[in-house]
Motif scaffolding. Structure first.
Motif, PDB file in Angstrom:
ATOM      1  N   LEU A 142       8.973  -1.883   7.002  1.00 36.12           N
ATOM      2  CA  LEU A 142       8.899  -2.013   5.443  1.00 36.12           C
ATOM      3  C   LEU A 142      10.368  -2.589   4.928  1.00 36.12           C
ATOM      4  CD1 LEU A 142       7.085   1.349   4.480  1.00 36.12           C
ATOM      5  CD2 LEU A 142       6.291  -1.000   4.308  1.00 36.12           C
ATOM      6  N   ARG A 143      10.866  -3.223   5.673  1.00 30.14           N
ATOM      7  CA  ARG A 143      12.161  -3.876   5.287  1.00 30.14           C
ATOM      8  C   ARG A 143      12.113  -4.646   3.961  1.00 30.14           C
ATOM      9  NH1 ARG A 143      13.965  -8.115   9.266  1.00 30.14           N
ATOM     10  NH2 ARG A 143      13.991  -6.362  10.665  1.00 30.14           N
ATOM     11  N   GLU A 144      12.853  -4.344   3.015  1.00 34.31           N
ATOM     12  CA  GLU A 144      12.784  -5.056   1.438  1.00 34.31           C
ATOM     13  C   GLU A 144      13.924  -5.546   1.066  1.00 34.31           C
ATOM     14  OE1 GLU A 144      10.958  -3.129  -2.772  1.00 34.31           O
ATOM     15  OE2 GLU A 144      11.661  -1.906  -1.100  1.00 34.31           O
ATOM     16  N   PHE A 150       8.938  -8.361   0.582  1.00 33.18           N
ATOM     17  CA  PHE A 150       8.575  -7.542   1.944  1.00 33.18           C
ATOM     18  C   PHE A 150       8.479  -8.705   3.185  1.00 33.18           C
ATOM     19  CE2 PHE A 150       7.731  -4.028  -1.002  1.00 33.18           C
ATOM     20  CZ  PHE A 150       8.316  -3.141  -0.179  1.00 33.18           C
ATOM     21  N   CYS A 183       7.667   3.354  -0.816  1.00 34.69           N
ATOM     22  CA  CYS A 183       7.846   1.995  -0.081  1.00 34.69           C
ATOM     23  C   CYS A 183       6.751   1.394   0.474  1.00 34.69           C
ATOM     24  CB  CYS A 183       9.192   2.149   0.809  1.00 34.69           C
ATOM     25  SG  CYS A 183       9.701   0.469   1.468  1.00 34.69           S
ATOM     26  N   PHE A 187       4.852  -2.179  -0.762  1.00 32.62           N
ATOM     27  CA  PHE A 187       4.410  -3.058   0.252  1.00 32.62           C
ATOM     28  C   PHE A 187       2.877  -3.424  -0.062  1.00 32.62           C
ATOM     29  CE2 PHE A 187       2.293  -4.072   4.100  1.00 32.62           C
ATOM     30  CZ  PHE A 187       3.121  -5.018   4.650  1.00 32.62           C
TER      31      PHE A 187
END
Length: 547
Positions: A142-144, A150, A183, A187
């Motif tokens: 879930l890197r944002e 995303f 998060c 996503f």
């Protein structure tokens, strides 16, 4: 190859994936477009009073990575196959492990699904903690970035477009913090927003918006925002867990509609695995199909998600052992036929009222009308199911056992409907084939006191001045004919010659020019004819001299 690229990726592999890189495989790219489909307009083999034309069926074999990941033909007959495309709408490539999070469908299956108008969706899976799942894995996924994008979602869309499949099921079953749960919801909304038209994003009912994994077994106020959050479409569909109740389904359908969503965006889960007694296990629980409908015979309260329908392949017991024993193919096909056609194996008989009286399993066809993508010429089928004990060419054997789903022919829309009063045994014959590995065998099990119909294909084929029909069959006795039923209700009958070997018969359909073929059926005269093998039916834009 079951848990390796191109079929399975970990989170870091997902971020490293490039279309021209070592984690991709050009052989897995499907270039078969998704065919458009039509519904059976009735009246016909589908008993019209039972049908809900809006319901969709998602088909999710458990562990597709274990028995369907291959890109080239296999030298083995007893691998998993599927034939009831006319009764499903989405094939979910349901798979995954704690360290293998992104599961990508195999091209041979996508090719055949698309030819039948069925979408295929991959899986992004995050395991329960008891199975090795961790919040660390999900956090990495879930890197944002600072603008709310995303990269994992961008990559999922890129992969689906590159390989030619139709979307994703997000199966998040790891308990996480409220922060990470929020998060995940963002996503989902982002992924759904960037998905191109026609791509579907499904959410599995596991994680709540606060990050806890608590299956609701319904669409309710606790998980509602993971489908629709105010004006934000968070997912295209939700796969509901299996311990649902009719009251919960009714409340969920009303809640979805109150939030501006169609009830058919809710896929009501049916866990068919025979060993799970608390679910809808195959043929052990015969009432669940009626329970998901209004008043037993009414419209469905949502769509249907069939989980673990591969019980006919690897559950053993009463379902046989085809995975280990190729001689057990009859059990394998009977399990799938029974799932869709009911205990009597006949899609043309029975109704919900009768089933409630007798306690019989109705089959999915009691609810779902047939869909078909057969709408343009040429149309040709040799009833090849995508594998065989032999490999045939023009009726001669040219090879031994094989399996390749990409080679599957168009198969009957109703497997297998026939006149209710007739006693017929209908199925695929793997000893005789005209092309590929199988033909269709019809065996009258008792004398017929009236003519019988075996409806085969739902079509919309326009006839021109030079359109031709050909049928290749083994018909040891007279009494068989192919019937074309037109959209205007008129019929055209084409008798098959009695022969103990493969023989082709041809007809010119020019006198029918301007009409459209709506149904192709096999007709059997009264009496007791011998078994028939249909090896090939072809309708083409050119007419050869009659034979």
């Amino acid at each position: 190859m079951a848990l390796s690229p191109p079929f399975a990726l970990g989170v870091e592999q997902l971020f490293a994936w490039k279309a021209a890189g070592p984690l991709a495989d050009a052989r897995n790219v499907s270039r078969v477009p998704l065919a458009s489909r039509m519904l059976d307009p009735g009246p016909g083999p589908d008993p019209a009073a039972r049908l809900d034309p809006r319901v969709r069926v998602l088909f999710a074999p458990d562990g597709m990575n274990n028995f369907a990941n291959y890109l080239v033909p296999q030298r083995r007959f007893n691998l998993y196959t599927f034939t009831h495309w006319a009764q499903i709408d989405v094939l979910s490539w349901f798979a995954g492990a704690a360290e293998h999070n992104v599961m990508i469908p195999a091209r041979p299956w996508v090719d055949t699904a698309h030819r039948n108008g069925v979408k295929v969706i991959g899986t992004a899976f995050f395991a329960p903690r008891a199975w090795g799942g961790s919040a660390k894995t999900l956090k990495a996924f879930l890197r944002e970035d600072g603008e709310g994008r995303f990269p994992a979602a961008d990559r999922l869309v890129e992969i689906a477009r590159h390989y030619g499949f139709d979307g994703w099921l997000i199966n998040q079953e790891t308990d996480v913090s409220p922060e990470l749960g929020g998060c995940m919801a963002r996503f989902m909304a982002y992924l759904t927003r960037i998905a191109p038209p026609g791509m579907e994003i499904h959410w599995y009912d596991a994680m709540l918006p606060d990050g806890r994994v608590q299956w609701q077994n319904a669409y309710d106020p606790r998980n509602a925002a993971l489908l629709q959050d105010g004006a934000t479409r968070v997912a295209d569909a939700m796969f509901l867990n299996y311990q649902w109740t009719p009251a919960g389904l009714r409340a969920g359908a009303a809640l979805a509609e109150a939030r501006g969503r169609d009830r058919y965006a809710l896929f009501i889960g049916a866990d068919l695995w025979p060993a799970r007694d608390n679910a809808q296990r195959a043929f052990g629980n015969k009432s669940w199909l009626r329970d998901l409908r209004e008043q037993g015979d009414g419209p469905a309260l949502g769509s249907v998600a069939l989980f673990a329908p591969n019980f006919n392949f690897n559950a053993g017991g009463e379902f046989g052992d085809f995975r280990a024993d190729p001689r057990d193919v009859k059990h394998f096909y009977d399990g799938e036929t029974r799932l869709f056609a009911g205990d009597d194996r006949n899609m043309a008989t029975g109704n919900s009222t009768e089933a409630m009286r007798t306690g019989a399993w109705e089959g999915l066809a009691a609810l779902v009308p047939a869909r078909s993508a057969i709408a343009k010429l040429p149309f040709e089928t040799s009833f090849n199911t995508g594998h065989g004990l032999i490999n045939a060419r023009d009726g001669g054997v040219v090879g031994g056992p094989w399996h390749d789903m990409a080679r599957q022919d168009p198969l009957p829309s109703w497997q297998f409907a026939h006149s209710p009063a007739a006693r017929l045994e209908i199925g695929y014959d793997f000893r005789r084939a005209w092309q590929g590995g199988s033909s269709l065998r019809v065996l009258p099990a008792a004398a017929l006191h009236a003519p019988a119909e075996v409806p085969l294909f739902l079509t919309n084929l326009s006839i021109g001045a030079r359109t031709g029909l050909s049928v290749t069959a083994i018909a040891p006795s007279p009494g068989y004919a192919l019937r074309l039923t037109m959209a205007d209700g008129s019929e055209s009958l084409h008798p098959l010659a009695a022969t103990g070997a493969w023989r082709e018969r041809r007809w010119c359909l020019g006198p029918l020019a301007g009409k459209a073929i709506r149904r192709i059926s096999l007709m059997i005269e009264r009496g007791y004819p011998k078994p028939l093998n249909l090896g090939k039916i072809a309708i083409q834009g050119r007419c050869s001299p009659a034979g």
